[in-house]
Design an enzyme around this catalytic site. Structure first.
Site, short mmCIF file in Angstrom:
data_model
loop_
_atom_site.label_atom_id
_atom_site.label_comp_id
_atom_site.label_asym_id
_atom_site.label_seq_id
_atom_site.Cartn_x
_atom_site.Cartn_y
_atom_site.Cartn_z
N ASP A 93 -1.85 -1.19 -7.12
CA ASP A 93 -1.34 -2.83 -6.59
C ASP A 93 -2.65 -3.84 -6.65
OD1 ASP A 93 1.25 -4.62 -4.72
OD2 ASP A 93 0.43 -4.91 -7.24
N SER A 94 -2.30 -5.13 -6.99
CA SER A 94 -3.82 -5.80 -6.95
C SER A 94 -3.72 -6.53 -5.87
CB SER A 94 -3.39 -6.89 -8.58
OG SER A 94 -2.06 -7.35 -7.60
N GLY A 95 -2.98 -6.07 -4.64
CA GLY A 95 -3.94 -6.93 -3.41
C GLY A 95 -2.42 -7.73 -3.12
N GLY A 96 -2.55 -8.43 -4.19
CA GLY A 96 -1.80 -10.37 -3.50
C GLY A 96 -0.28 -10.05 -2.50
N PHE A 97 0.95 -8.61 -3.14
CA PHE A 97 0.98 -8.79 -2.72
C PHE A 97 1.08 -8.46 -0.80
CE2 PHE A 97 5.93 -7.88 -1.67
CZ PHE A 97 5.89 -6.57 -1.09
N ASP A 147 -1.94 -11.55 -8.71
CA ASP A 147 -0.96 -12.23 -8.93
C ASP A 147 -0.37 -12.68 -7.82
OD1 ASP A 147 0.42 -10.16 -7.74
OD2 ASP A 147 2.46 -10.61 -8.57
N GLN A 190 7.06 -13.43 -12.49
CA GLN A 190 7.19 -14.29 -12.06
C GLN A 190 8.01 -15.01 -11.66
OE1 GLN A 190 6.62 -13.06 -9.03
NE2 GLN A 190 4.77 -11.55 -9.18
N GLY A 217 8.11 -9.71 -8.55
CA GLY A 217 9.09 -10.98 -7.86
C GLY A 217 10.18 -10.96 -7.75
N ASP A 267 8.46 2.00 -8.24
CA ASP A 267 7.77 2.37 -7.31
C ASP A 267 8.51 1.92 -6.48
OD1 ASP A 267 6.44 -0.07 -6.52
OD2 ASP A 267 5.85 1.01 -5.21
N CYS A 305 20.16 21.20 -3.89
CA CYS A 305 18.89 20.85 -4.16
C CYS A 305 18.17 22.18 -4.30
CB CYS A 305 18.42 20.09 -2.50
SG CYS A 305 16.17 18.95 -2.93
N CYS A 307 14.37 21.90 -3.68
CA CYS A 307 12.33 21.91 -2.88
C CYS A 307 12.62 22.98 -1.69
CB CYS A 307 13.23 20.68 -2.48
SG CYS A 307 13.45 20.31 -1.14
N CYS A 310 14.73 22.20 1.39
CA CYS A 310 16.14 22.99 1.48
C CYS A 310 17.02 24.39 1.30
CB CYS A 310 16.98 22.65 0.71
SG CYS A 310 17.19 20.40 0.84
N HIS A 336 11.33 16.90 0.52
CA HIS A 336 12.92 16.74 0.09
C HIS A 336 13.01 15.29 -0.61
CE1 HIS A 336 16.62 16.37 -0.03
NE2 HIS A 336 17.05 16.13 -0.23
N1 LIG Z 1 8.46 -5.95 -4.60
C1 LIG Z 1 7.45 -6.41 -4.42
C2 LIG Z 1 6.50 -5.09 -4.84
C3 LIG Z 1 5.50 -5.02 -4.57
C4 LIG Z 1 4.35 -3.94 -4.19
S1 LIG Z 1 4.18 -2.99 -5.59
C5 LIG Z 1 3.03 -1.99 -4.48
N2 LIG Z 1 1.97 -2.15 -4.15
C6 LIG Z 1 1.43 -0.70 -3.52
C7 LIG Z 1 2.91 0.15 -3.24
N3 LIG Z 1 4.01 -0.56 -3.83
C8 LIG Z 1 5.15 -5.98 -5.57
N4 LIG Z 1 2.85 -6.28 -6.26
C9 LIG Z 1 3.29 -7.02 -6.57
N5 LIG Z 1 1.79 -7.03 -6.73
N6 LIG Z 1 3.25 -8.29 -7.41
C10 LIG Z 1 4.83 -8.39 -6.65
O1 LIG Z 1 6.11 -9.41 -6.86
C11 LIG Z 1 5.47 -7.65 -5.80
C12 LIG Z 1 6.71 -7.29 -5.53
#
Ligand SMILES: Nc1cc(CSc2ncc[nH]2)c2nc(N)[nH]c(=O)c2c1
Length: 372
Positions: A93-97, A147, A190, A217, A267, A305, A307, A310, A336
């Site tokens: 993931d890019s870090g914005g969140f 983003d 978004q 989003g 994820d 299960c 695993c 279990c 699990h």
């Molecule tokens: N709900 C949600 C969750 C994540 C993190 S996903 C993640 N990063 C690391 C682990 N999981 C999001 N990440 C970005 N870049 N943009 C989003 O709109 C956004 C929305």
């Protein structure tokens, strides 16, 4: 080699698809749940255990690795795959969140985001260029655009300005990547909960003809029904021949509902996070193993299960480990929950293949306790 999806089958009654996601580190069957390894590890699991559980692709985080140990060190180690001894696929993931949800947010400008590190409070700065360069240093197979995850709720004006900046930032990410690395860049749609804004964002993002698209989003505190409604009108705007990734989702019911609406990749940190505080996912709903009711229960979490946990341990033992804060408890619960999700996704793929996904959903929701 570019990241691409091979759609094997489109369901005849829903928007679900069966596919294969081709990446430089292997082919992954979709729909797929991707375990989260925020700090270059899926907490408590070795890569061999992840492979045994059926994981083919994991997530990691630009924000966390940028702050610690730093992307230059990981580049020196030969990239994230070598550093963490994982030869499967990695999506970062890019870090914005994370800046919005973790750092002490200072301010967002057109240039990027200034913030204070959640580790030591020092001033940091992330921009589309920096976030992209970090991901290139990590060597991830799928690079997420930098983003702004529009907070919920947001006014229309804020959501519109935010999505338009996300589009401008996406173009800057694309310009930062070399032509070959561009084949790893996923754009993020978004537009908050506004149909016309989601249409605008999807149009702007898909114009760039990227290898994959994420719906961002969502799963930001809105009611699940609202998330499904947004998916109903957003997913059809994305090209059928590209992978669709719903970020931050989710729980078993949300995974099934997302697949029904045409999502290929998911994820969520919850399954591994709730495992570490003693909650197990089962087909009958959540089981809080640490509760007193499990104290004398010598049966496994879920007798159906397959695993390692279990097959070898009782609820009573797991409760003891969790209460005693024993590290083995964290590991056994994580094994699990991750196996439960990889089994759920393979059952979903089988249901799509055999044209019985709606029936599978009904049965699952009834057993899981969602349809009283
Ligand atoms: N709900 C949600 C969750 C994540 C993190 S996903 C993640 N990063 C690391 C682990 N999981 C999001 N990440 C970005 N870049 N943009 C989003 O709109 C956004 C929305």
């Amino acid at each position: 080699m570019a990241v691409r999806i091979e759609v094997l089958k489109e369901d005849n009654r829903t928007r679900a698809r069966l596919g294969k996601l081709h990446t430089p580190h292997g082919v992954i069957e979709t729909p797929v749940f991707m375990p989260v390894g925020t700090q270059a590890t899926v907490k408590t699991m070795t890569p061999e255990e992840l492979k045994d559980l059926g994981a083919g692709i994991i997530l990691s985080n630009t924000y966390h690795l940028f702050l610690r140990p730093g992307h230059e060190l990981i580049r020196e180690a030969g990239g994230l795959h070598a550093f963490m001894h994982w030869d499967g696929a990695i999506l970062t993931d890019s870090g914005g969140f994370q800046v919005f949800s973790l750092g002490d947010l200072r301010k967002i400008t057109e240039e990027g985001v200034e913030f204070r590190s959640h580790l030591d409070g020092s001033k940091k700065f992330l921009s589309p260029e920096i976030a992209t360069q970090v991901q290139m240093a990590l060597g991830s197979d799928i690079v997420m655009a930098f983003d702004e995850c529009t907070p919920y709720p947001a006014t229309r004006d804020y959501a519109k300005a935010s999505l338009e900046r996300t589009t401008r930032w996406l173009k800057r990410c694309q310009e930062t990547l070399t032509t070959t690395d561009r084949q790893a860049l996923f754009g993020i749609v978004q537009g908050s909960m506004y149909e016309d804004l989601r249409k605008q964002s999807a149009a702007e993002i898909t114009e760039l003809d990227l290898p994959g698209y994420a719906v961002g989003g969502l799963s930001v505190g809105e009611p699940k029904e609202l998330m499904y409604e947004v998916l109903d009108y957003t997913v059809p705007l994305l090209p059928k021949d590209k992978p669709r990734y719903l970020m931050g989702v989710g729980s078993p019911d949300a995974l099934i509902e997302g697949v029904m609406r045409g999502i290929d990749m998911f994820d969520c940190v919850l399954p591994t996070r709730i495992a570490r505080n003693g909650t197990a996912l089962t087909r009958y709903g959540k089981l809080v193993v640490r509760n007193a009711e499990s104290a004398h229960d010598f049966s496994p979490i879920d007798p159906t299960c397959d695993c390692y946990t279990c097959k070898n341990y009782s609820r009573a033992y797991l409760r003891h480990l969790i209460k005693a804060d024993e590290i083995l408890g964290l590991r056994l619960m994580t094994i699990h929950n991750l196996r439960f999700l990889t089994n759920l996704m393979s059952e979903i793929r089988a249901a799509i293949k055999e044209n019985r996904l709606p029936e599978y959903r009904e049965k699952f929701f009834y057993e899981y306790g969602y349809l009283k």
